[in-house]
Motif scaffolding. Structure first.
Motif, PDB file in Angstrom:
ATOM      1  N   ALA A  53       0.820  -1.210   0.000  1.00  0.00           N
ATOM      2  CA  ALA A  53       0.000   0.000   0.000  1.00  0.00           C
ATOM      3  C   ALA A  53       0.858   1.266   0.000  1.00  0.00           C
ATOM      4  O   ALA A  53       0.535   2.243  -0.677  1.00  0.00           O
ATOM      5  CB  ALA A  53      -0.942  -0.005   1.194  1.00  0.00           C
ATOM      6  N   ALA A  54       1.952   1.256   0.736  1.00  0.00           N
ATOM      7  CA  ALA A  54       2.805   2.444   0.805  1.00  0.00           C
ATOM      8  C   ALA A  54       3.442   2.738  -0.552  1.00  0.00           C
ATOM      9  O   ALA A  54       3.538   3.902  -0.968  1.00  0.00           O
ATOM     10  CB  ALA A  54       3.886   2.252   1.861  1.00  0.00           C
ATOM     11  N   ALA A  55       3.855   1.704  -1.265  1.00  0.00           N
ATOM     12  CA  ALA A  55       4.465   1.898  -2.581  1.00  0.00           C
ATOM     13  C   ALA A  55       3.434   2.441  -3.571  1.00  0.00           C
ATOM     14  O   ALA A  55       3.744   3.307  -4.390  1.00  0.00           O
ATOM     15  CB  ALA A  55       5.058   0.593  -3.091  1.00  0.00           C
ATOM     16  N   LEU A  56       2.220   1.952  -3.489  1.00  0.00           N
ATOM     17  CA  LEU A  56       1.161   2.426  -4.379  1.00  0.00           C
ATOM     18  C   LEU A  56       0.821   3.887  -4.081  1.00  0.00           C
ATOM     19  O   LEU A  56       0.661   4.703  -4.989  1.00  0.00           O
ATOM     20  CB  LEU A  56      -0.076   1.549  -4.221  1.00  0.00           C
ATOM     21  CG  LEU A  56      -1.198   1.765  -5.206  1.00  0.00           C
ATOM     22  CD1 LEU A  56      -0.715   1.531  -6.624  1.00  0.00           C
ATOM     23  CD2 LEU A  56      -2.358   0.845  -4.882  1.00  0.00           C
ATOM     24  N   HIS A  57       0.766   4.222  -2.801  1.00  0.00           N
ATOM     25  CA  HIS A  57       0.489   5.603  -2.414  1.00  0.00           C
ATOM     26  C   HIS A  57       1.606   6.528  -2.895  1.00  0.00           C
ATOM     27  O   HIS A  57       1.334   7.603  -3.438  1.00  0.00           O
ATOM     28  CB  HIS A  57       0.351   5.717  -0.893  1.00  0.00           C
ATOM     29  CG  HIS A  57       0.290   7.128  -0.426  1.00  0.00           C
ATOM     30  ND1 HIS A  57      -0.858   7.876  -0.485  1.00  0.00           N
ATOM     31  CD2 HIS A  57       1.245   7.939   0.091  1.00  0.00           C
ATOM     32  CE1 HIS A  57      -0.606   9.091  -0.012  1.00  0.00           C
ATOM     33  NE2 HIS A  57       0.664   9.157   0.327  1.00  0.00           N
ATOM     34  N   ASP A  58       2.851   6.119  -2.709  1.00  0.00           N
ATOM     35  CA  ASP A  58       3.977   6.945  -3.133  1.00  0.00           C
ATOM     36  C   ASP A  58       3.984   7.152  -4.641  1.00  0.00           C
ATOM     37  O   ASP A  58       4.277   8.243  -5.134  1.00  0.00           O
ATOM     38  CB  ASP A  58       5.296   6.323  -2.682  1.00  0.00           C
ATOM     39  CG  ASP A  58       5.462   6.384  -1.170  1.00  0.00           C
ATOM     40  OD1 ASP A  58       4.752   7.172  -0.520  1.00  0.00           O
ATOM     41  OD2 ASP A  58       6.306   5.622  -0.645  1.00  0.00           O
ATOM     42  N   ALA A  59       3.662   6.110  -5.399  1.00  0.00           N
ATOM     43  CA  ALA A  59       3.625   6.227  -6.855  1.00  0.00           C
ATOM     44  C   ALA A  59       2.530   7.197  -7.284  1.00  0.00           C
ATOM     45  O   ALA A  59       2.754   8.058  -8.148  1.00  0.00           O
ATOM     46  CB  ALA A  59       3.404   4.860  -7.480  1.00  0.00           C
ATOM     47  N   ALA A  60       1.356   7.097  -6.694  1.00  0.00           N
ATOM     48  CA  ALA A  60       0.264   8.010  -7.032  1.00  0.00           C
ATOM     49  C   ALA A  60       0.620   9.436  -6.632  1.00  0.00           C
ATOM     50  O   ALA A  60       0.324  10.390  -7.359  1.00  0.00           O
ATOM     51  CB  ALA A  60      -1.015   7.558  -6.333  1.00  0.00           C
ATOM     52  N   HIS A  61       1.263   9.594  -5.498  1.00  0.00           N
ATOM     53  CA  HIS A  61       1.680  10.910  -5.012  1.00  0.00           C
ATOM     54  C   HIS A  61       2.673  11.541  -5.986  1.00  0.00           C
ATOM     55  O   HIS A  61       2.569  12.723  -6.320  1.00  0.00           O
ATOM     56  CB  HIS A  61       2.302  10.749  -3.622  1.00  0.00           C
ATOM     57  CG  HIS A  61       2.586  12.035  -2.939  1.00  0.00           C
ATOM     58  ND1 HIS A  61       1.804  12.519  -1.922  1.00  0.00           N
ATOM     59  CD2 HIS A  61       3.562  12.949  -3.117  1.00  0.00           C
ATOM     60  CE1 HIS A  61       2.295  13.665  -1.507  1.00  0.00           C
ATOM     61  NE2 HIS A  61       3.361  13.955  -2.220  1.00  0.00           N
ATOM     62  N   ASP A  62       3.642  10.754  -6.442  1.00  0.00           N
ATOM     63  CA  ASP A  62       4.643  11.270  -7.376  1.00  0.00           C
ATOM     64  C   ASP A  62       4.018  11.670  -8.704  1.00  0.00           C
ATOM     65  O   ASP A  62       4.417  12.664  -9.305  1.00  0.00           O
ATOM     66  CB  ASP A  62       5.746  10.234  -7.598  1.00  0.00           C
ATOM     67  CG  ASP A  62       6.583  10.003  -6.346  1.00  0.00           C
ATOM     68  OD1 ASP A  62       6.514  10.836  -5.423  1.00  0.00           O
ATOM     69  OD2 ASP A  62       7.294   8.986  -6.301  1.00  0.00           O
ATOM     70  N   VAL A  63       3.045  10.901  -9.177  1.00  0.00           N
ATOM     71  CA  VAL A  63       2.373  11.232 -10.437  1.00  0.00           C
ATOM     72  C   VAL A  63       1.613  12.540 -10.285  1.00  0.00           C
ATOM     73  O   VAL A  63       1.620  13.377 -11.196  1.00  0.00           O
ATOM     74  CB  VAL A  63       1.441  10.085 -10.884  1.00  0.00           C
ATOM     75  CG1 VAL A  63       0.541  10.527 -12.019  1.00  0.00           C
ATOM     76  CG2 VAL A  63       2.261   8.878 -11.284  1.00  0.00           C
TER      77      VAL A  63
END
Length: 55
Positions: free
Chosen positions: A36-46
């Protein structure tokens, strides 16, 4: 003037549907296995990369 046969017309309708189904299954599979943290970070970066404010 070009004419399309029934076979090519049917194939041209199913190719986008099959592609969308494969893409959807791949996305669901990918997001189901990522943390979940990796998915959140990826969405945040986008969001930051596209200039959309998120804070």
């Amino acid at each position: 003037m070009t004419t399309m046969t029934a076979k090519s017309l049917t194939a041209s309708r199913f190719v986008p549907a099959i592609f969308a189904a494969v893409l959807g299954i791949a996305l669901i599979t990918l997001t189901g296995h990522v943390q979940a943290a990796a998915l959140h970070d990826a969405a945040h970066d986008v969001r930051h990369a596209t200039g959309f404010p998120c804070h």
